[in-house]
Design a protein around this motif. Structure first.
Motif, short mmCIF file in Angstrom:
data_model
loop_
_atom_site.label_atom_id
_atom_site.label_comp_id
_atom_site.label_asym_id
_atom_site.label_seq_id
_atom_site.Cartn_x
_atom_site.Cartn_y
_atom_site.Cartn_z
N GLU A 55 0.84 -1.19 0.00
CA GLU A 55 0.00 0.00 0.00
C GLU A 55 0.88 1.24 0.00
N ILE A 56 0.56 2.13 -0.91
CA ILE A 56 1.26 3.42 -0.98
C ILE A 56 0.22 4.48 -0.71
N LYS A 57 0.51 5.36 0.19
CA LYS A 57 -0.43 6.44 0.49
C LYS A 57 -0.60 7.31 -0.75
N ASP A 58 -1.78 7.86 -0.87
CA ASP A 58 -2.12 8.64 -2.05
C ASP A 58 -1.17 9.81 -2.24
N GLU A 59 -0.81 10.47 -1.16
CA GLU A 59 0.09 11.63 -1.26
C GLU A 59 1.48 11.20 -1.74
N TYR A 72 2.18 8.58 -3.57
CA TYR A 72 2.03 8.21 -4.99
C TYR A 72 2.04 9.44 -5.88
N LYS A 73 1.30 10.46 -5.47
CA LYS A 73 1.26 11.69 -6.26
C LYS A 73 2.62 12.38 -6.28
N ASP A 74 3.31 12.38 -5.15
CA ASP A 74 4.64 12.99 -5.10
C ASP A 74 5.61 12.30 -6.04
N ARG A 75 5.59 10.98 -6.04
CA ARG A 75 6.49 10.24 -6.94
C ARG A 75 6.15 10.51 -8.40
N THR A 76 4.86 10.49 -8.72
CA THR A 76 4.45 10.74 -10.09
C THR A 76 4.85 12.14 -10.53
#
Length: 105
Positions: free
Chosen positions: A59-63, A65-69
């Motif tokens: 599980e990756i937290k949404d924040e 995931y968005k930071d990495r993207t």
């Protein structure tokens, strides 16, 4: 005559005992290796069951995931060049556009 009949029985029991000890040691080693392997695979989110192997998704937290993207996209944008593209709004080559703007006026 009694000792001759008992000697092969004693040797057979000793031989079976040695085989049992060797078998138990091999069994213990195999179980230990299996346990260690299972633990290492579970740390990598792979589980072995009777039905087969299951791969779990971390599980990756949404924040995060968005930071990495966003980081990947920003890096791609920063390392991209458009050699034949000339923008009317900004100069991608970094040179001053003031002289060209003065000529237009």
């Amino acid at each position: 005559m009694g000792v001759r009949n008992i000697l092969p029985l004693i040797l057979l029991l000793v031989f079976v005992g040695i085989l049992a000890v060797v078998g138990f040691i091999v069994y213990s080693i195999v179980q230990d290796v299996g346990k260690n392997t299972r633990e290492k695979m579970e740390r990598k989110n792979i589980a072995f069951t009777r039905d087969g192997m299951k791969v779990q998704v971390r599980e990756i937290k949404d924040e995060a995931y968005k930071d990495r993207t966003q980081s990947v996209l920003v890096n791609m944008w920063n390392h991209t060049s458009f050699p034949a593209y000339k923008s009317r709004l900004w100069d991608m080559s970094g040179s001053s556009n003031a002289a060209e703007q003065d000529k237009r006026k």
